[in-house]
Design a protein around this motif. Structure first.
Motif, PDB file in Angstrom:
ATOM      1  N   TYR B  38       0.864  -1.195   0.000  1.00  0.00           N
ATOM      2  CA  TYR B  38       0.000   0.000   0.000  1.00  0.00           C
ATOM      3  C   TYR B  38       0.897   1.241   0.000  1.00  0.00           C
ATOM      4  CZ  TYR B  38       0.632  -1.488   4.860  1.00  0.00           C
ATOM      5  OH  TYR B  38       1.152  -1.961   6.025  1.00  0.00           O
ATOM      6  N   PRO B  39       1.356   1.591  -1.204  1.00  0.00           N
ATOM      7  CA  PRO B  39       2.318   2.689  -1.315  1.00  0.00           C
ATOM      8  C   PRO B  39       1.781   4.013  -0.766  1.00  0.00           C
ATOM      9  CG  PRO B  39       2.050   1.545  -3.427  1.00  0.00           C
ATOM     10  CD  PRO B  39       1.047   0.968  -2.496  1.00  0.00           C
ATOM     11  N   LEU B  40       0.479   4.272  -0.995  1.00  0.00           N
ATOM     12  CA  LEU B  40      -0.058   5.606  -0.706  1.00  0.00           C
ATOM     13  C   LEU B  40      -1.318   5.522   0.146  1.00  0.00           C
ATOM     14  CD1 LEU B  40       0.609   7.045  -4.270  1.00  0.00           C
ATOM     15  CD2 LEU B  40       1.780   7.735  -2.172  1.00  0.00           C
ATOM     16  N   GLY B  41      -1.266   4.825   1.257  1.00  0.00           N
ATOM     17  CA  GLY B  41      -2.408   4.779   2.162  1.00  0.00           C
ATOM     18  C   GLY B  41      -2.379   3.533   3.016  1.00  0.00           C
ATOM     19  N   PRO B  43      -3.831   0.885   5.282  1.00  0.00           N
ATOM     20  CA  PRO B  43      -5.198   0.438   5.587  1.00  0.00           C
ATOM     21  C   PRO B  43      -5.499   0.420   7.084  1.00  0.00           C
ATOM     22  CG  PRO B  43      -3.846  -1.390   4.777  1.00  0.00           C
ATOM     23  CD  PRO B  43      -3.055  -0.140   4.593  1.00  0.00           C
ATOM     24  N   GLN B  50      -5.607   8.316   5.158  1.00  0.00           N
ATOM     25  CA  GLN B  50      -5.013   7.778   3.935  1.00  0.00           C
ATOM     26  C   GLN B  50      -5.037   8.829   2.827  1.00  0.00           C
ATOM     27  OE1 GLN B  50      -6.166   3.806   2.620  1.00  0.00           O
ATOM     28  NE2 GLN B  50      -6.943   3.336   4.654  1.00  0.00           N
ATOM     29  N   TRP B  51      -6.180   9.490   2.697  1.00  0.00           N
ATOM     30  CA  TRP B  51      -6.323  10.532   1.692  1.00  0.00           C
ATOM     31  C   TRP B  51      -5.276  11.633   1.920  1.00  0.00           C
ATOM     32  CZ3 TRP B  51      -8.719  12.436  -2.649  1.00  0.00           C
ATOM     33  CH2 TRP B  51      -8.638  13.829  -2.834  1.00  0.00           C
ATOM     34  N   ARG B  54      -1.846  10.487   0.972  1.00  0.00           N
ATOM     35  CA  ARG B  54      -1.722  10.318  -0.477  1.00  0.00           C
ATOM     36  C   ARG B  54      -1.658  11.692  -1.157  1.00  0.00           C
ATOM     37  NH1 ARG B  54      -5.100   6.535  -0.804  1.00  0.00           N
ATOM     38  NH2 ARG B  54      -7.043   7.511  -1.427  1.00  0.00           N
TER      39      ARG B  54
END
Lengths: 347, 79, 441
Positions: B38-41, B43, B50-51, B54
């Protein structure tokens, strides 16, 4: 009997010395200079010798290639030789250029020979068999003999024992082989450790290759006018994987239209990349292809606009050759839409 | 891939977690991501977090595209 | 710690009346063994076969290999996994040598599963082709992962470990033909001569990259994703403390059999007190985030340095991004002044032209290379297939494919196959068996 053709320069082609270096290419039936020696050792008939001046080919490369390829197009031959070029720089480069063109056009084995300091070695060793040759013409017989012996192997389909054993420069092509002595990796590792600890010489089985670099692309001057594209090696695809991209060792890629889409939704897109735990990417593909935030930046006017497609393939186990090919297949689409910059996300 | 795109004249930034790999393959502009799967967020965090992460990291990547660099550069991130 | 392994060399395996060992013949009571396997409610069907080198048999999808053994004091063979958590590496065990128990899926395979040929050209690709094997072919009720490419294979693997222990029980009360003794004094209590020799640690990087539990290698039943590098006695590794997982392209994997028989540990033992001082094993892991990779490398270098290691051997159970853990660990050790040798396979592509490891560093000056994961292999049909050959193409095995424009499907209509080395069961033998190396062509 199989047939061979040989390329030599004006000097070894017995045309003349430096004063004849502008000599235009000719093809002669039969054997001239080194070709006589080659014929002694080769189990094939050397039918022709091509001769060209080093300066001519150096300054009129395209023209020279055209003439030489013209000579060859109606000839029957199974293998091609050039040189040996020893330490002669221009001659070495010429041998490399001619051999490369012959290999590409006729798809037959090409063999040449150069001294390690010849610039032709670095330029062409990845493209052909270049034998480790002598410094000067005093080594003519040995060098030609080595080329011929290997040529005989190739013609007969005998096993290639590898660059070191055969005597050519490594081409950056590595394959697995079974050691004749059968010594297992555990023993090799422990013995190498003992040698390394005691300052004794040892040979690594993986010499570190030199890195290939590309020049840095210039910065984007005005991002608010720029077209940005998203590319990923993280394997995000529409749920049914329409391009059947492989989950490892990929040879395929896809481009997927995202016009009017602001967010990659779970159940609509997923990852097919087998090299990592897919749970998070399946639950929210934006964590790999950040479409949602790119749309936000687009609305804010930070970027001009987002290119209408994202591009996807799988990085795990994918060879550099395949990756380069796939990138080059994507480039025309990106150019067509005048994309300025790319964000590539990898996993 | 990065090299081919850059060779073709595109300004490119690679967002990757494995900086040593990105460096080895010859990427010139690199922005770190938080992990491989999960490179950009993450879980384990909320959708909002997460937003935010990112949005921030992609922002760094966009800014890197406008930055003149002389050598391979890993751009620093704060979150 | 002192471990004595009593060996029973298996010359032949047959089915018969009672599970027993006599004069080199291992007899298996099929019904008894199958009843034992079926006592796990998750196993829905099971069958047993015997395969030997030279048999015209292809096995696929192979999930695990275990050496049948028994602990004489009644301890579980795999503490924390098949039984209670006790110390491994001490005391006596009996082992059935030159044989293994192989677990094969009756239908379903996955990314992590592999293929074994018992004869022909394909037999040179796996270590287990040289052994006599008891083959458990079974299916389970784990429907949730039937169509998943990544499978935990929990019930099948557990069935294999338990059956290996069950069969091993037949030699518990017999006298072994020979006994191997593995004993290391505590690091600070070694004799003067040994203490003066250059000291070496073996750094193992077992597969631990799945963040969800159930896929990774286990140490005493503990998921290796959840650990930091730690110092272990090599006897623990040889005695069932570590078991193989269910993740990673298969040729890069280490089977439980490989841990039980780790040839690198055995060779280091052989040199101990002669050419080097074998300090022990640093059990590290493989990670998915750079920070985790760096953290593990820091720990390994620190432990090695604190132990006074002069040298290290680092081996990775994987390729691709694990190369970053491998390279990072070697660089950290070299930076700490520990002279390091690495053992790994490479991924140079079918054409051999790709960068061998995804990360490289000039500090990697001593590497033993055990194979190319992406070498293309074409093999003729085999008379008998155990398992389901189609799984190679259908189920996303790392070296197989359903279709390819140029090469066609991995499994052809005549049952001949074309695949990448990737799917050869533990084929690159990074644990130390590999007779392969890499050569420039």
């Amino acid at each position: 009997m199989k047939k061979a053709i040989m390329y030599v320069n004006q000097f070894f082609g017995q045309i003349g010395g430096e004063d004849k270096a502008d000599f235009k290419p000719v093809i002669k039936c039969g054997l001239v200079g080194p070709a006589v020696e080659l014929q002694k050792h080769l189990d094939a008939e050397v039918t022709h010798t091509i001769i060209c001046g080093d300066n001519f080919i150096g300054s009129n490369t395209e023209k020279a290639m055209e003439i030489i390829m013209g000579f060859l197009k109606d000839k029957e031959f199974d293998i091609f030789f050039a040189g040996p070029a020893f330490q002669a720089g221009r001659y070495g480069v010429a041998c490399g250029q001619v051999c490369k063109a012959v290999k590409e056009k006729f798809n037959i084995p090409v063999i040449t020979s150069m001294h390690i300091e010849n610039p032709g070695v670095e330029m062409f060793k990845k493209d052909m068999y270049i034998f480790k040759g002598g410094h000067s013409a005093a080594k003519m017989k040995d060098d030609v003999k080595a080329m011929a012996a290997f040529g005989n192997k190739l013609l007969k389909g005998e096993e290639n024992l590898g660059a070191d054993e055969e005597g050519y420069y490594a081409r950056g092509i590595r394959h697995q082989v079974w050691r004749k002595d059968g010594v297992m990796a555990a023993d090799r590792a422990v013995e190498m450790t003992i040698k390394k600890l005691n300052g004794k010489p040892y040979e690594t089985e993986l010499p570190m290759p030199k890195m290939d670099r590309v020049p840095i692309a210039p910065a984007i001057k005005d991002l608010s006018k720029a077209v940005i594209a998203l590319v990923t090696s993280g394997g995000i695809v529409p749920i049914d994987n329409p391009d059947r991209i492989q989950s490892a060792s990929a040879t395929r890629w896809g481009r997927y239209n995202i016009e009017g889409i602001d967010d990659l939704k779970e159940g609509v897109y997923k990852t097919i990349h087998a090299g990592y735990d897919p749970a998070a990417a399946d639950a929210d593909p934006d964590v790999v292809v950040p479409l949602d935030v790119m749309r936000a930046y687009e609305k804010e006017g930070k970027i001009g606009r987002l290119h209408n497609y994202f591009y996807s393939t799988v990085g795990t186990g994918t060879t550099q050759g395949e990756a380069a090919r796939m990138a080059n297949e994507m480039i025309p689409y990106l150019k067509e839409d005048e994309v300025d910059a790319i964000i590539l996300t990898s996993t | 891939m990065v090299k081919e795109f850059e060779r073709a004249g595109f300004t490119i930034v690679q967002m990757a977690n494995l900086i040593p790999v990105a460096k080895t393959v010859g990427s010139n502009r690199i922005v770190p991501t938080i992990s491989i799967p999960y490179p950009l967020g993450d879980p384990a965090t909320t959708k909002e977090e997460q937003w935010k992460l990112r949005y921030y990291r992609v922002g760094v990547a966009l800014d890197s595209l406008t930055t003149d660099i002389k050598e391979q550069t890993v751009f620093k991130v704060k979150i | 710690m002192k471990l004595e392994i009593g060996n029973f060399h298996v010359k032949d395996i047959i089915f018969g009346g009672s599970t027993s060992f006599s004069n080199g013949i291992l007899t298996i009571n099929k019904k008894e063994c199958l009843d034992f396997v079926m006592s796990d409610e998750h196993i829905t069907e099971a069958e047993l076969y015997i395969v030997k080198p030279g048999d015209k048999v292809r096995l696929c999808p192979v999930k695990e290999a275990i050496e049948p053994r028994v602990k004489l004091n009644g301890d579980p063979l795999f503490p924390g996994y098949t039984g209670e958590l006790v110390q491994a590496g001490n005391g006596k065990c009996h082992a059935l040598k030159d044989c293994s128990l192989l677990v094969v899926g009756k239908h379903w395979g996955g990314f992590q599963d592999g293929l074994i040929d018992m004869s022909g050209e394909g037999a040179k690709y796996t270590y287990f082709s040289q052994l006599k094997n008891i083959v458990l072919v079974a299916d389970t009720d784990e429907d949730f992962e039937k169509h998943e490419q990544q499978k935990k294979n929990k019930a099948l693997r557990m069935a294999g470990h338990k059956l290996a222990e069950f069969i091993g029980g037949c030699v518990k009360d017999l006298k072994p033909e020979d006994v191997e003794t593995y004993e290391l004094e505590p690091v600070t209590k070694r004799d003067e001569k040994t203490a003066k020799l250059p000291s070496v640690v073996y750094v193992m990087q077992p597969q631990s990259q799945m963040e969800e539990m159930g896929y990774n290698d286990l140490v005493y039943g503990w998921d290796t994703n959840h650990m930091l590098p730690t110092f272990m006695h090599p006897n623990e590794v040889l005695d069932g403390a570590v078991i193989s997982g269910s993740f990673m392209p298969c040729s890069s994997k280490w089977a439980t059999y490989d841990f039980q028989n780790c040839p690198t540990i055995k060779r280091l033992y052989k040199e101990h007190g002669k050419t080097l001082n074998f300090l022990g094993v640093i059990m590290s892991n493989l990670n998915v985030a750079l920070e985790q990779k760096n953290r593990s490398a820091l720990f390994v270098a620190q432990i090695a340095k604190s132990l006074g290691a002069d040298g290290a051997i680092v081996a990775e159970e994987g390729y691709g991004n694990p190369d970053a853990d491998f390279v990072g660990c070697i660089v950290a050790l070299e930076d700490a002044g520990v002279k390091t040798v690495g053992v790994t396979n490479e991924c140079t592509g079918r054409d051999g032209k790709s960068q061998p490891l995804v990360a490289l560093d000039e500090k990697l000056t001593a590497i033993v290379s055990t194979g190319n994961v992406s070498e293309l292999i074409e093999l003729p049909p085999m008379e008998t297939v155990l398992g389901e050959l189609e799984s190679l193409a259908r189920d996303g095995l790392s070296g197989g494919w359903a279709n390819d424009e140029i090469l066609g499907p991995s499994v052809r209509s005549d049952d001949s196959i074309i695949m990448e080395n990737n799917a050869m069961f533990c084929g690159d033998m990074i644990i130390g068996w590999s007779p392969k190396t890499m050569r420039e062509f």
